[in-house]
Design an enzyme around this catalytic site. Structure first.
Site, PDB file in Angstrom:
ATOM      1  N   LYS A 233       0.741  -1.042   0.074  1.00  0.00           N
ATOM      2  CA  LYS A 233      -0.097  -0.164  -0.026  1.00  0.00           C
ATOM      3  C   LYS A 233       0.918   1.232   0.096  1.00  0.00           C
ATOM      4  O   LYS A 233       0.647   2.257  -0.599  1.00  0.00           O
ATOM      5  CB  LYS A 233      -0.870  -0.148   1.176  1.00  0.00           C
ATOM      6  CG  LYS A 233      -1.647   1.240   1.401  1.00  0.00           C
ATOM      7  CD  LYS A 233      -2.822   0.915   2.593  1.00  0.00           C
ATOM      8  CE  LYS A 233      -3.551   2.425   2.939  1.00  0.00           C
ATOM      9  NZ  LYS A 233      -4.359   1.999   3.962  1.00  0.00           N
TER      10      LYS A 233
ATOM     11  N   GLU B 241      10.548  -4.756   4.314  1.00  0.00           N
ATOM     12  CA  GLU B 241      10.689  -6.256   3.883  1.00  0.00           C
ATOM     13  C   GLU B 241      10.026  -6.373   2.353  1.00  0.00           C
ATOM     14  O   GLU B 241      10.939  -6.849   1.653  1.00  0.00           O
ATOM     15  CB  GLU B 241       9.739  -6.904   4.781  1.00  0.00           C
ATOM     16  CG  GLU B 241       9.825  -7.098   6.408  1.00  0.00           C
ATOM     17  CD  GLU B 241       9.426  -6.039   7.090  1.00  0.00           C
ATOM     18  OE1 GLU B 241       8.949  -4.827   6.621  1.00  0.00           O
ATOM     19  OE2 GLU B 241       9.308  -6.118   8.061  1.00  0.00           O
TER      20      GLU B 241
ATOM     21  N   GLY C 256      -4.701  -2.046   5.568  1.00  0.00           N
ATOM     22  CA  GLY C 256      -4.087  -3.112   5.166  1.00  0.00           C
ATOM     23  C   GLY C 256      -4.606  -4.498   5.300  1.00  0.00           C
ATOM     24  O   GLY C 256      -4.642  -5.150   4.353  1.00  0.00           O
ATOM     25  N   ARG C 257      -5.207  -4.766   6.436  1.00  0.00           N
ATOM     26  CA  ARG C 257      -5.662  -5.919   6.838  1.00  0.00           C
ATOM     27  C   ARG C 257      -6.951  -6.062   6.183  1.00  0.00           C
ATOM     28  O   ARG C 257      -7.756  -7.239   6.625  1.00  0.00           O
ATOM     29  CB  ARG C 257      -5.711  -5.985   8.400  1.00  0.00           C
ATOM     30  CG  ARG C 257      -6.257  -4.994   9.112  1.00  0.00           C
ATOM     31  CD  ARG C 257      -5.943  -4.986  10.499  1.00  0.00           C
ATOM     32  NE  ARG C 257      -6.274  -3.890  11.250  1.00  0.00           N
ATOM     33  CZ  ARG C 257      -5.780  -2.717  11.600  1.00  0.00           C
ATOM     34  NH1 ARG C 257      -4.734  -2.623  10.769  1.00  0.00           N
ATOM     35  NH2 ARG C 257      -6.156  -1.866  12.308  1.00  0.00           N
TER      36      ARG C 257
ATOM     37  N   GLU D   6      -4.540  -6.564  15.311  1.00  0.00           N
ATOM     38  CA  GLU D   6      -3.997  -5.330  15.179  1.00  0.00           C
ATOM     39  C   GLU D   6      -5.098  -4.275  15.107  1.00  0.00           C
ATOM     40  O   GLU D   6      -4.999  -3.210  15.467  1.00  0.00           O
ATOM     41  CB  GLU D   6      -3.477  -5.609  13.739  1.00  0.00           C
ATOM     42  CG  GLU D   6      -2.814  -4.321  13.148  1.00  0.00           C
ATOM     43  CD  GLU D   6      -1.750  -4.499  12.257  1.00  0.00           C
ATOM     44  OE1 GLU D   6      -0.692  -4.462  12.282  1.00  0.00           O
ATOM     45  OE2 GLU D   6      -2.304  -4.846  11.079  1.00  0.00           O
TER      46      GLU D   6
ATOM     47  N   HIS E 136      -4.703 -33.095  18.870  1.00  0.00           N
ATOM     48  CA  HIS E 136      -3.301 -34.184  19.307  1.00  0.00           C
ATOM     49  C   HIS E 136      -2.481 -33.125  19.982  1.00  0.00           C
ATOM     50  O   HIS E 136      -1.361 -33.727  20.108  1.00  0.00           O
ATOM     51  CB  HIS E 136      -3.056 -35.048  17.951  1.00  0.00           C
ATOM     52  CG  HIS E 136      -3.912 -35.771  17.632  1.00  0.00           C
ATOM     53  ND1 HIS E 136      -4.152 -37.141  18.012  1.00  0.00           N
ATOM     54  CD2 HIS E 136      -5.237 -35.804  16.695  1.00  0.00           C
ATOM     55  CE1 HIS E 136      -5.388 -37.686  17.314  1.00  0.00           C
ATOM     56  NE2 HIS E 136      -5.982 -36.706  16.797  1.00  0.00           N
TER      57      HIS E 136
ATOM     58  N   LYS F 233       9.799  -0.308  14.488  1.00  0.00           N
ATOM     59  CA  LYS F 233      10.579  -0.113  12.932  1.00  0.00           C
ATOM     60  C   LYS F 233      11.126   1.146  13.198  1.00  0.00           C
ATOM     61  O   LYS F 233      12.321   1.176  12.407  1.00  0.00           O
ATOM     62  CB  LYS F 233       9.389   0.419  12.121  1.00  0.00           C
ATOM     63  CG  LYS F 233       8.367  -0.585  11.611  1.00  0.00           C
ATOM     64  CD  LYS F 233       7.348   0.002  10.579  1.00  0.00           C
ATOM     65  CE  LYS F 233       6.176  -0.956  10.253  1.00  0.00           C
ATOM     66  NZ  LYS F 233       5.382  -0.096   9.612  1.00  0.00           N
TER      67      LYS F 233
HETATM   68  C1  G6Q Z   1      -2.399  -3.618   8.110  1.00  0.00           C
HETATM   69  C2  G6Q Z   1      -1.388  -2.989   8.597  1.00  0.00           C
HETATM   70  C3  G6Q Z   1       0.210  -3.760   7.969  1.00  0.00           C
HETATM   71  C4  G6Q Z   1       0.611  -3.520   6.428  1.00  0.00           C
HETATM   72  C5  G6Q Z   1       1.765  -3.883   6.141  1.00  0.00           C
HETATM   73  C6  G6Q Z   1       2.395  -3.686   4.924  1.00  0.00           C
HETATM   74  O1  G6Q Z   1      -3.610  -3.394   8.510  1.00  0.00           O
HETATM   75  O2  G6Q Z   1      -1.328  -1.953   7.780  1.00  0.00           O
HETATM   76  O3  G6Q Z   1       0.050  -5.253   8.445  1.00  0.00           O
HETATM   77  O4  G6Q Z   1      -0.517  -4.102   5.825  1.00  0.00           O
HETATM   78  O5  G6Q Z   1       2.859  -3.330   6.963  1.00  0.00           O
HETATM   79  O6  G6Q Z   1       2.277  -2.486   4.441  1.00  0.00           O
HETATM   80  P1  G6Q Z   1       2.267  -2.176   2.846  1.00  0.00           P
HETATM   81  O7  G6Q Z   1       1.243  -2.690   2.259  1.00  0.00           O
HETATM   82  O8  G6Q Z   1       2.288  -0.718   3.092  1.00  0.00           O
HETATM   83  O9  G6Q Z   1       3.818  -2.445   2.523  1.00  0.00           O
END
Ligand code: G6Q
Length: 550
Positions: free
Chosen positions: A206, A212, A267-268, A353, A384, A512
């Site tokens: 996003k 990463e 994002g989620r 989150e 199990h 971060k």
């Molecule tokens: C979700 C969070 C988080 C995000 C990641 C990736 O609600 O905001 O999990 O999706 O940190 O972020 P980017 O899509 O910006 O790389």
């Protein structure tokens, strides 16, 4: 805003809880032959059985009264109409608009949301079809066979979970892979199986600033260029899903190969947006649309059904009942469905989150528990492993069991056993097994009275332990869409009651910020800097191992 604990319904529930402490579900089932009918609900092919909970119809009435006093209905309408309910980031929350097939015009702050969403969907469809029909070719003219989604968190967990859940709908022409971890082992392990000439990378981010994802995307680009030896190859082998056009272009991805979404998609909550491109590539456009339609069906149910017969409201308020009155800390989710093996990690992000917050909408610390610790694993594996604690441990754990009534597999007998085990676990949690029964059984098996007496307490199942069962016909795209939207809205309901902002995530920031100076301190370039004693000790040890001065 009236503090939660000052609401009349909260007070009523506190009183009611005192009466319910000794409540035994087993007696309740004996006394009410229709308890299942009273405490279960259907929506489409989904059946929610919540009769195995420590509740009476009165409990549910009080809980829904609390929901009303918390203005759940008003907040729900505010979300659907695009108000900036994510107030700390000053954003609307409109993932529901991504999956509305026939949308009423929804203009939010000058943007025609409906038209924008449709336009991106159209571009996605064209792209997906061009990969599937082979008209999109790699740099050397070969069709694409493997797709790698590079993303993390919300840009990974949703699509990865859906692709696992619907792998029985996967088209044979492409295989989809997911790379998220900064650990180079993740990317390297994936690339090992791939041919650069037939691989497409989707960089899903996003913000397009995530460490990463950019690290993995850069390494993937280097791998591709090392093999194809032409910068122009990037345009045929990289696409981006993002809100940040500038950064995408700076990375070297052609803006024509970028699918946008908007800051009102968290994002989620983003698997329904362009972030779902990998899903559509795996299961085809029609099935992706069915997934969206399933979620939309749940949106309509959540928006329109009275709270008393509203699945997300019921699930959400049951969670409030356990977390805030029974004092439970955790919440177990057990899908008896191997394809839902990534559901728990997905729900962990969605729930923890969103609702792992301690400050309310009045910017004050809350004085009650908010989001639970969500955990779980697919059945029957869990049986199990950790079910011992669920049945005999000292903690009360509310649980959700999910299972399909049918499974289109040639191994139908195994599914029958799976289904039977799922139901047997919830029955065992409810019924338990008494000491007297166990003793009698042991004696009947020939054990001495004395030994039986000593052993029996260890074999007792206290019972009266709660569970919800979510039964669906089969795991198809529409049903999965419904299930996921159900959980999204359930989390929303709880956030409203707890008076928190479920849509920000400031709690992921500090780590971060601290990482870059530590990274510098690990190398010889920079001084170690200011750290607590423990962190300093670890940095020093790493430097020593590297032969650097300490
Ligand atoms: C979700 C969070 C988080 C995000 C990641 C990736 O609600 O905001 O999990 O999706 O940190 O972020 P980017 O899509 O910006 O790389």
């Amino acid at each position: 805003m009236k503090p939660l604990k000052h609401l009349p319904a909260w007070k009523t529930l506190e009183q009611h809880f005192k009466d319910m402490r000794a409540f035994d579900m087993r007696s309740a089932f004996r006394e009410d032959a229709h308890r299942f009918e009273h405490l279960s609900l259907r929506c489409g092919n989904l059946l929610l059985d919540y009769s195995k909970n420590r509740v009476t119809p009165d409990t549910m009435r009080h809980l829904m009264q609390l929901a009303r006093e918390s203005d759940l209905e008003g907040m729900r309408n505010a979300m659907f109409s695009g108000e900036r309910i994510n107030f700390t980031e000053r954003r609307a929350v409109l993932h529901t608009a991504l999956r509305a097939p026939v949308r009423p015009p929804l203009v939010v702050e000058g943007m025609d949301v409906e038209r924008e969403v449709a336009a991106v969907l159209k571009r996605m469809q064209r792209f997906v079809e061009s990969i599937h029909n082979g008209s999109w070719r790699g740099h050397t003219g070969k069709p694409i066979r493997d797709v790698v989604n590079i993303g993390i968190g919300g840009s990974d967990l949703g699509p990865a979970m859906v692709c696992a859940a619907l792998d029985h709908y996967a088209l044979e022409s492409v295989r989809v892979h997911f790379v998220s971890n900064l650990d180079p082992a993740h990317l390297a392990g994936t690339l090992k199986q791939l041919d650069p000439e037939t691989t497409l990378f989707i960089v899903a981010s996003k913000t397009f600033t995530t460490l990463e994802t950019l690290a993995n995307a850069n390494s993937a680009k280097a791998w591709l260029l090392a093999a194809l030896r032409a910068p122009a190859a990037v345009a045929r082998h990289f696409v981006a899903l993002s809100t940040n056009a500038q950064a995408v272009e700076a990375f070297g991805i052609d803006p024509d190969n970028m699918f946008i979404f908007w800051d009102w998609v968290g994002g989620r909550y983003s698997l329904w947006s362009a972030i779902g491109l990998s899903i559509a590539l795996q299961i085809g456009w029609g099935n992706f649309q069915a997934l969206l339609a399933g979620a939309h069906a749940m949106d309509i149910h959540f928006k329109e059904a009275p709270l008393e017969v509203n699945m997300p409201a019921i699930l959400g308020m049951l969670g409030i009942w356990y977390a805030n009155f029974w004092g439970t800390d955790t919440y177990g989710v057990f899908p008896y469905d191997q394809r839902l093996r990534l559901l728990v990690p997905f729900l962990q992000q969605l729930d923890m989150e969103s609702n792992g917050k301690n400050v309310n909408r009045d910017n004050k610390l809350v004085n009650y528990n908010t989001g639970p610790i969500l955990w779980g694993a697919p059945g029957t594996n869990g049986q199990h492993a950790f079910f011992e604690l669920v049945h005999q441990g000292t903690r009360l754990i509310p649980t959700d069991f999910l299972v399909a009534a049918v499974n289109p597999t040639p191994l139908a007998d195994q599914h029958e056993w799976l289904l039977a085990n799922c139901l047997a676990q919830t029955e065992a949690l409810l019924k338990g097994k008494s000491r007297a029964v166990i003793e009698a059984e042991l004696i009947a098996q020939g054990m001495s009275r004395e030994t039986a007496k000593a052993l029996a307490p260890h074999k007792v199942f206290p019972g009266n332990r709660p569970s919800n069962t979510l039964l669906y016909q089969k795991l198809d795209p529409h049903t999965l869409g419904m299930l996921l939207a159900l959980y999204e809205h359930k989390v929303f309901v709880q956030g409203v009651i707890w008076q928190i902002n479920s849509f920000d995530q400031w709690g992921v920031e500090l780590g971060k910020q601290l990482a870059p100076p530590i990274r510098a301190a690990l190398s010889s370039v920079r001084a170690i800097g200011e750290h607590d004693g423990s962190t300093l000790g670890l940095i020093t040890d790493i430097r020593r191992r590297r032969g650097l001065s300490t």
